[in-house]
Design an enzyme around this catalytic site. Structure first.
Site, PDB file in Angstrom:
ATOM      1  N   ARG A  95      33.580 -97.109 -33.712  1.00  0.00           N
ATOM      2  CA  ARG A  95      33.233 -98.492 -33.376  1.00  0.00           C
ATOM      3  C   ARG A  95      33.153 -99.349 -34.630  1.00  0.00           C
ATOM      4  O   ARG A  95      33.480-100.534 -34.621  1.00  0.00           O
ATOM      5  CB  ARG A  95      31.894 -98.519 -32.630  1.00  0.00           C
ATOM      6  CG  ARG A  95      31.952 -97.857 -31.257  1.00  0.00           C
ATOM      7  CD  ARG A  95      30.594 -97.933 -30.561  1.00  0.00           C
ATOM      8  NE  ARG A  95      30.615 -97.271 -29.262  1.00  0.00           N
ATOM      9  CZ  ARG A  95      30.274 -96.003 -29.061  1.00  0.00           C
ATOM     10  NH1 ARG A  95      29.907 -95.265 -30.091  1.00  0.00           N
ATOM     11  NH2 ARG A  95      30.292 -95.472 -27.860  1.00  0.00           N
ATOM     12  N   ASP A 155      24.395 -95.612 -23.262  1.00  0.00           N
ATOM     13  CA  ASP A 155      24.150 -94.302 -23.873  1.00  0.00           C
ATOM     14  C   ASP A 155      22.949 -93.605 -23.214  1.00  0.00           C
ATOM     15  O   ASP A 155      22.965 -92.394 -23.002  1.00  0.00           O
ATOM     16  CB  ASP A 155      23.885 -94.460 -25.375  1.00  0.00           C
ATOM     17  CG  ASP A 155      24.935 -95.317 -26.048  1.00  0.00           C
ATOM     18  OD1 ASP A 155      25.864 -94.775 -26.633  1.00  0.00           O
ATOM     19  OD2 ASP A 155      24.807 -96.559 -25.947  1.00  0.00           O
ATOM     20  N   ARG A 158      24.054 -92.191 -20.003  1.00  0.00           N
ATOM     21  CA  ARG A 158      24.786 -90.940 -20.246  1.00  0.00           C
ATOM     22  C   ARG A 158      23.819 -89.789 -20.511  1.00  0.00           C
ATOM     23  O   ARG A 158      23.985 -88.679 -19.992  1.00  0.00           O
ATOM     24  CB  ARG A 158      25.722 -91.114 -21.439  1.00  0.00           C
ATOM     25  CG  ARG A 158      26.915 -92.022 -21.181  1.00  0.00           C
ATOM     26  CD  ARG A 158      27.615 -92.411 -22.468  1.00  0.00           C
ATOM     27  NE  ARG A 158      28.870 -93.118 -22.224  1.00  0.00           N
ATOM     28  CZ  ARG A 158      29.481 -93.900 -23.101  1.00  0.00           C
ATOM     29  NH1 ARG A 158      28.940 -94.092 -24.301  1.00  0.00           N
ATOM     30  NH2 ARG A 158      30.610 -94.498 -22.802  1.00  0.00           N
ATOM     31  N   HIS A 182      24.467 -98.278 -31.299  1.00  0.00           N
ATOM     32  CA  HIS A 182      25.356 -97.844 -30.228  1.00  0.00           C
ATOM     33  C   HIS A 182      26.584 -97.257 -30.910  1.00  0.00           C
ATOM     34  O   HIS A 182      27.571 -97.934 -31.160  1.00  0.00           O
ATOM     35  CB  HIS A 182      25.745 -99.040 -29.343  1.00  0.00           C
ATOM     36  CG  HIS A 182      26.810 -98.718 -28.327  1.00  0.00           C
ATOM     37  ND1 HIS A 182      26.671 -97.722 -27.388  1.00  0.00           N
ATOM     38  CD2 HIS A 182      28.034 -99.267 -28.112  1.00  0.00           C
ATOM     39  CE1 HIS A 182      27.753 -97.680 -26.632  1.00  0.00           C
ATOM     40  NE2 HIS A 182      28.594 -98.601 -27.054  1.00  0.00           N
TER      41      HIS A 182
END
Length: 319
Positions: A95, A155, A158, A182
């Site tokens: 990212r 997240d 998840r 993140h």
């Protein structure tokens, strides 16, 4: 809750009609979060086609108007503006690799959006979301409660899903947060995680499940989940669309949900001056109180390292 608890005639603007933006629009329409949903993208034919495709399903959705345009003026007077536009993450790319080009784009995108919706709550979804949020905050001049990022809401979902599967319980009974960046330096907060009120740190003793090895494996899968999905299909879109919709609902309904969104920190466990995800009360006034939940020494060290990672990248880009 009934839809009457939403802001009357609420308008949601979604910036970017790619995989994430269109999935977010779809989720928002199904959930009935706003009376008017508009998509803005520089690709006129694409954004108009996405809006038309969604509008064709109007019979099967809560009543709403959906429009798409390549004219930024379509966003005028929005209650919530969600920014999903940005460079696409490619297989093998982190990212943070996206940071430079995405921040440059924000310098062009954010000012006209703020000009047209000066009272809106802005939610940043574009990766790397913590760096993008920090840059957009400075570019916009908005207060930190009214411009914040989606953080680790996805997240944490998840994490909860993997814990639920491992322990054979309903995901709704799992309470656990991923905090920090993140991205690759994010940290699951095992010390405060629970299943049905039972601390996860005691779960192994009482059930024989979720020992240290299993927790490490889960944490690894959470951190690498996006890469796994991108490798297989090129983008993550459905789950982030749902996660962002939950944040929007909390704002428009004034639900005051505790969500790990990315907001500028000011003394959270001694961490300040950086946008990073921690549990935050989200309601009509945006991202409010940041809950300073107890963390272990190891978790705090990891969170501080995560904050420094975000800070270094932001400063490298001039923010």
């Amino acid at each position: 809750m009934s839809t009457t608890q939403y802001r009357e005639g609420a308008k949601l603007a979604i910036v970017g009609a790619g995989a994430v933006g269109s999935s977010l629009a779809y989720a928002a329409l199904i959930r009935g979060v706003a009376r008017r949903v508009v998509l803005y993208d520089v690709n006129g034919p694409k954004v108009r086609a996405e809006a038309l495709d969604l509008a064709h399903g109007g019979q099967f959705l809560p009543e709403a108007v959906i429009e798409g345009s390549d004219d930024v003026d379509i966003t005028r007077g929005s209650d919530v503006v969600v920014v999903t536009a940005g460079a696409k993450q490619k297989p093998g790319q982190t990212r943070m690799d996206l940071a430079g080009s995405t921040v440059a784009l924000m310098q062009k995108v954010i000012p006209p959006l703020v000009e047209r919706s000066p009272d809106a709550t802005f939610i940043m979804v574009t990766n790397p979301v913590d760096v993008t949020t920090q840059a957009a905050l400075k570019i916009s001049g908005l207060p930190s409660n009214r411009l914040f990022g989606s953080g680790t809401v996805l997240d944490s979902s998840r994490l909860r899903q993997l814990i639920a599967t491992t322990c054979d319980v309903a995901v709704g009974n799992v309470h656990a947060y991923v905090c920090g960046e993140h991205g690759d330096t994010e940290t699951p907060l095992w010390s405060t995680a629970t299943i049905g009120g039972v601390p996860l740190t005691e779960w192994e003793r009482t059930t024989g499940r979720l020992g240290q090895a299993e927790r490490d494996a889960i944490a690894h899968r959470v951190v690498n989940a996006a890469y796994e999905v991108i490798e297989g299909k090129g983008a993550t879109n459905y789950a982030i669309g749902l996660a962002a919709t939950r944040i929007i609902e909390s704002v428009l309904r004034d639900e005051r949900r505790v969500l790990p969104v990315s907001r500028m920190l000011a003394g959270w466990h001694g961490i300040s001056g950086v946008c990073m995800a921690v549990p935050t009360v989200v309601g009509r006034d945006g991202a409010g109180t940041q809950l300073e939940l107890p963390v272990s020494d190891d978790e705090l060290a990891q969170l501080r390292a995560s904050a420094e990672h975000i800070r270094a990248m932001s400063e490298g880009l001039g923010f």
